[in-house]
Design an enzyme around this catalytic site. Structure first.
Site, PDB file in Angstrom:
ATOM      1  N   HIS A 303       0.851  -1.194   0.000  1.00  0.00           N
ATOM      2  CA  HIS A 303       0.000   0.000   0.000  1.00  0.00           C
ATOM      3  C   HIS A 303       0.887   1.244   0.000  1.00  0.00           C
ATOM      4  O   HIS A 303       1.946   1.252   0.611  1.00  0.00           O
ATOM      5  CB  HIS A 303      -0.908   0.016   1.242  1.00  0.00           C
ATOM      6  CG  HIS A 303      -2.094   0.897   1.102  1.00  0.00           C
ATOM      7  ND1 HIS A 303      -2.050   2.240   1.353  1.00  0.00           N
ATOM      8  CD2 HIS A 303      -3.352   0.634   0.687  1.00  0.00           C
ATOM      9  CE1 HIS A 303      -3.228   2.772   1.127  1.00  0.00           C
ATOM     10  NE2 HIS A 303      -4.047   1.820   0.710  1.00  0.00           N
ATOM     11  N   ASP A 360      -7.946  -5.347  -0.202  1.00  0.00           N
ATOM     12  CA  ASP A 360      -8.397  -6.225  -1.292  1.00  0.00           C
ATOM     13  C   ASP A 360      -8.065  -7.689  -1.077  1.00  0.00           C
ATOM     14  O   ASP A 360      -8.567  -8.550  -1.812  1.00  0.00           O
ATOM     15  CB  ASP A 360      -7.767  -5.756  -2.607  1.00  0.00           C
ATOM     16  CG  ASP A 360      -8.294  -4.385  -3.015  1.00  0.00           C
ATOM     17  OD1 ASP A 360      -7.484  -3.472  -3.236  1.00  0.00           O
ATOM     18  OD2 ASP A 360      -9.531  -4.225  -3.061  1.00  0.00           O
TER      19      ASP A 360
HETATM   20  C1  SDX Z   1      -6.181   0.039  -3.042  1.00  0.00           C
HETATM   21  O1  SDX Z   1      -4.358   4.471  -2.023  1.00  0.00           O
HETATM   22  C2  SDX Z   1      -5.324   3.897  -1.465  1.00  0.00           C
HETATM   23  O2  SDX Z   1      -5.802   4.285  -0.405  1.00  0.00           O
HETATM   24  C3  SDX Z   1      -5.887   2.725  -2.239  1.00  0.00           C
HETATM   25  C4  SDX Z   1      -6.924   1.872  -1.515  1.00  0.00           C
HETATM   26  C5  SDX Z   1      -8.214   2.647  -1.270  1.00  0.00           C
HETATM   27  O3  SDX Z   1      -8.933   2.310  -0.334  1.00  0.00           O
HETATM   28  O4  SDX Z   1      -8.538   3.527  -2.116  1.00  0.00           O
HETATM   29  O5  SDX Z   1      -6.416   1.442  -0.275  1.00  0.00           O
HETATM   30  C6  SDX Z   1      -7.335   0.658  -2.344  1.00  0.00           C
HETATM   31  O6  SDX Z   1      -5.943   0.356  -4.176  1.00  0.00           O
HETATM   32  C7  SDX Z   1      -5.313  -0.921  -2.304  1.00  0.00           C
HETATM   33  C8  SDX Z   1      -4.075  -1.420  -3.143  1.00  0.00           C
HETATM   34  C9  SDX Z   1      -4.575  -2.491  -4.119  1.00  0.00           C
HETATM   35  N1  SDX Z   1      -3.504  -2.844  -5.083  1.00  0.00           N
HETATM   36  C10 SDX Z   1      -2.871  -4.009  -4.988  1.00  0.00           C
HETATM   37  O7  SDX Z   1      -3.079  -4.841  -4.100  1.00  0.00           O
HETATM   38  C11 SDX Z   1      -1.867  -4.254  -6.113  1.00  0.00           C
HETATM   39  C12 SDX Z   1      -0.551  -4.801  -5.531  1.00  0.00           C
HETATM   40  N2  SDX Z   1       0.098  -3.734  -4.762  1.00  0.00           N
HETATM   41  C13 SDX Z   1       1.157  -2.975  -5.421  1.00  0.00           C
HETATM   42  O8  SDX Z   1       0.962  -2.780  -6.794  1.00  0.00           O
HETATM   43  C14 SDX Z   1       1.598  -1.764  -4.627  1.00  0.00           C
HETATM   44  O9  SDX Z   1       1.762  -2.179  -3.317  1.00  0.00           O
HETATM   45  C15 SDX Z   1       0.743  -0.491  -4.659  1.00  0.00           C
HETATM   46  C16 SDX Z   1       0.508   0.002  -6.042  1.00  0.00           C
HETATM   47  C17 SDX Z   1      -0.544  -0.707  -3.951  1.00  0.00           C
HETATM   48  C18 SDX Z   1       1.509   0.604  -3.898  1.00  0.00           C
HETATM   49  O10 SDX Z   1       2.758   0.663  -4.455  1.00  0.00           O
HETATM   50  P1  SDX Z   1       3.634   2.031  -4.431  1.00  0.00           P
HETATM   51  O11 SDX Z   1       3.350   2.767  -3.187  1.00  0.00           O
HETATM   52  O12 SDX Z   1       3.470   2.746  -5.710  1.00  0.00           O
HETATM   53  O13 SDX Z   1       5.086   1.469  -4.270  1.00  0.00           O
HETATM   54  P2  SDX Z   1       5.918   0.769  -5.418  1.00  0.00           P
HETATM   55  O14 SDX Z   1       5.032   0.112  -6.444  1.00  0.00           O
HETATM   56  O15 SDX Z   1       6.930   1.752  -5.894  1.00  0.00           O
HETATM   57  O16 SDX Z   1       6.590  -0.390  -4.571  1.00  0.00           O
HETATM   58  C19 SDX Z   1       7.644  -0.064  -3.664  1.00  0.00           C
HETATM   59  C20 SDX Z   1       8.485  -1.349  -3.601  1.00  0.00           C
HETATM   60  C21 SDX Z   1       8.938  -1.828  -4.989  1.00  0.00           C
HETATM   61  O17 SDX Z   1      10.125  -2.567  -4.821  1.00  0.00           O
HETATM   62  P3  SDX Z   1      11.554  -1.794  -5.127  1.00  0.00           P
HETATM   63  O18 SDX Z   1      11.552  -1.427  -6.580  1.00  0.00           O
HETATM   64  O19 SDX Z   1      11.591  -0.601  -4.199  1.00  0.00           O
HETATM   65  O20 SDX Z   1      12.584  -2.866  -4.779  1.00  0.00           O
HETATM   66  O21 SDX Z   1       7.666  -2.398  -3.069  1.00  0.00           O
HETATM   67  C22 SDX Z   1       7.501  -3.403  -4.046  1.00  0.00           C
HETATM   68  C23 SDX Z   1       7.863  -2.794  -5.384  1.00  0.00           C
HETATM   69  O22 SDX Z   1       8.316  -3.786  -6.282  1.00  0.00           O
HETATM   70  N3  SDX Z   1       6.115  -3.831  -3.997  1.00  0.00           N
HETATM   71  C24 SDX Z   1       5.696  -5.063  -4.246  1.00  0.00           C
HETATM   72  C25 SDX Z   1       4.300  -5.042  -4.039  1.00  0.00           C
HETATM   73  N4  SDX Z   1       3.922  -3.798  -3.688  1.00  0.00           N
HETATM   74  C26 SDX Z   1       5.045  -3.051  -3.678  1.00  0.00           C
HETATM   75  N5  SDX Z   1       6.339  -6.187  -4.633  1.00  0.00           N
HETATM   76  C27 SDX Z   1       5.568  -7.288  -4.833  1.00  0.00           C
HETATM   77  N6  SDX Z   1       4.234  -7.336  -4.630  1.00  0.00           N
HETATM   78  C28 SDX Z   1       3.557  -6.237  -4.253  1.00  0.00           C
HETATM   79  N7  SDX Z   1       2.233  -6.293  -4.064  1.00  0.00           N
END
Ligand code: SDX
Length: 427
Positions: A303, A360
């Site tokens: 998140h 989710d």
């Molecule tokens: C919702 O914002 C909100 O409030 C949203 C929400 C709401 O109520 O409106 O809470 C609802 O959208 C919840 C999130 C649902 N999405 C997912 O479950 C999809 C999987 N999650 C990721 O895509 C990710 O965690 C995000 C998009 C939710 C958040 O990612 P960020 O903050 O943009 O961070 P990032 O993608 O830059 O990740 C930071 C690091 C990276 O690694 P590095 O490059 O730093 O080594 O964390 C890793 C990412 O690769 N990472 C993950 C991961 N989430 C982040 N690696 C593997 N699996 C994941 N799920």
């Protein structure tokens, strides 16, 4: 607490004000930055940028706190209904009995969809995704209900009309996609019971309304009702800042929510859990999630704000267990989800990256138990988020500081160069 910061640039010192929120968080107000320094800021994904002041939701990502208008989401999930929570978010206070009764009457009066709108559903291919249909149908409401003055009364009716019709439109898209008779809303049913009845009642098999399922749906929708400036809420505010009508701004929010990184994750979670359950690929899924070269992100984990367990996921997980027990359903995907969570929470990659289950991760298990088809999971998220979008839209419209959203950029393209006639260009 400090009330300013000093920026030193090109030998000059600039004093920038610091604003403090009601929970103590602080922000540098850069609204005069370019005028005073010639500088702008750059912040991919706005991860460090506040877009507004807001009094609707409060999140603490380190402590896993979520409050709607100051009330902890745990208490609302336990004691409130979605209808009452929607009123709280939109109006800022819990309703009196009189106000709640008036709200219920308005929701009932506006629960029907214009009969001419049914033709639109016939035009969508049967395989259309319900989120695309919902976004189009909400935008189409403008054509059927053009009035939206700034009069408070008018806004109230428009808001309540949208809150009420969204569930009718969602249930209609489900029934029509299956070639079934559309079920109309009933005046004797509560908000959630009415939706379930519109989804599952049939002329040949009357739907039996289970209070445990109604409670679970209320909690599901309450947990999704608002979440400060998430992607889809930001979309509603940005599109709304151009002074479009409410329906169009909400339609933009539905479109943004559809993405698998946002609200579309609940459908992606179930697809991933199903794949693991069928082919035993749990280790492979985790390996892909850890692989920096693999764009795969484990759906339902991680998140932007929460660096600990999403408080909503905790409630949703508990509710999944309670509901499955009460309905005597054994869902193998719940076991897979728990196993996946157990391993991930001990895994160095997930620990180092502060990756925990988000709202989710377990929500799809609850929706499956209720009988909602997987391709409607994000529609259910949209129905839940609607009062939050509306509250945020109203707040932005009433904010004297709010203006057309138009970010700046840092240009990285070619500097000035002359036009070259085609005959002089390299082949
Ligand atoms: C919702 O914002 C909100 O409030 C949203 C929400 C709401 O109520 O409106 O809470 C609802 O959208 C919840 C999130 C649902 N999405 C997912 O479950 C999809 C999987 N999650 C990721 O895509 C990710 O965690 C995000 C998009 C939710 C958040 O990612 P960020 O903050 O943009 O961070 P990032 O993608 O830059 O990740 C930071 C690091 C990276 O690694 P590095 O490059 O730093 O080594 O964390 C890793 C990412 O690769 N990472 C993950 C991961 N989430 C982040 N690696 C593997 N699996 C994941 N799920």
């Amino acid at each position: 607490m400090t009330d300013h910061v000093i920026l030193t640039y090109a030998g000059n010192h600039y004093r920038l004000p610091v604003v403090t929120g009601s929970a103590g968080e602080q922000a540098i107000d850069i609204s005069r930055l370019r005028a005073e320094t010639g500088l702008i800021t750059l912040d991919a994904g706005f991860a460090n940028t506040g877009s507004c002041r807001s009094a609707i939701s409060y999140l603490d990502g380190e402590k896993g706190i979520l409050r709607y208008r100051g009330i902890p989401v745990e208490q609302l999930a336990e004691c409130s209904t979605f209808k009452e929570t929607a009123y709280l978010l939109i109006n800022g206070e819990l309703p009196s009995q009189k106000a709640l009764t008036r709200f219920s009457v308005l929701l009932n009066d506006h629960s029907l969809v214009h009969e001419d709108m049914k033709i639109f559903y016939q035009s969508f291919p049967r395989s259309s995704h319900p989120m695309g249909i919902l976004s189009a149908m909400v935008n189409a409401l403008r054509s059927f209900y053009p009035e939206l003055q700034r009069l408070e009364e008018e806004i109230d009716i428009t808001v309540t009309r949208l809150l009420s019709k969204v569930r009718t439109m969602a249930a209609m898209s489900y029934k029509i996609s299956r070639g079934h008779t559309v079920v109309y809303p009933r005046p004797d049913l509560t908000y959630c019971a009415n939706f379930l009845n519109m989804m599952f009642d049939s002329p040949v098999r009357p739907f039996e309304i289970d209070p445990d399922v109604v409670k679970a749906l209320n909690v599901f929708l309450i947990l999704h009702a608002d979440h400060e400036q998430n992607c889809s809420t930001a979309a509603v505010r940005v599109v709304g800042s151009a002074r479009v009508n409410l329906y169009t701004a909400i339609s933009a929010g539905i479109a943004a929510l559809w993405g698998p990184l946002h609200g579309g994750a609940n459908q992606a979670v179930i697809e991933t859990l199903s794949e693991v359950a069928q082919s035993g690929t749990l280790d492979r899924v985790l390996a892909r999630a850890r692989d920096p070269k693999d764009p795969f992100r484990l759906p339902g984990f991680g998140h932007r704000i929460y660096r600990t367990y999403d408080p909503r996921a905790r409630i949703m997980k508990r509710m999944a267990h309670v509901l499955l027990d009460k309905l005597r359903i054994s869902d193998p995907l719940l076991d897979v989800a728990r196993r996946l969570e157990e391993i991930a929470l001990k895994d160095a990659y997930f620990i180092d990256h502060h990756l925990y289950p988000n709202v989710d991760f377990y929500s799809g298990i609850v929706l499956r138990a209720i009988g909602i088809p997987t391709n409607m999971f994000t529609v259910m998220f949209a129905i839940g988020r609607l009062p939050g979008w509306i509250a945020q839209w109203k707040e932005s419209m009433d904010d004297p500081d709010w203006k057309l959203c138009r970010p700046r950029q840092v240009y990285t393209g070619p500097n000035e160069r002359p036009y070259v006639p085609i005959e002089d260009r390299p082949s």
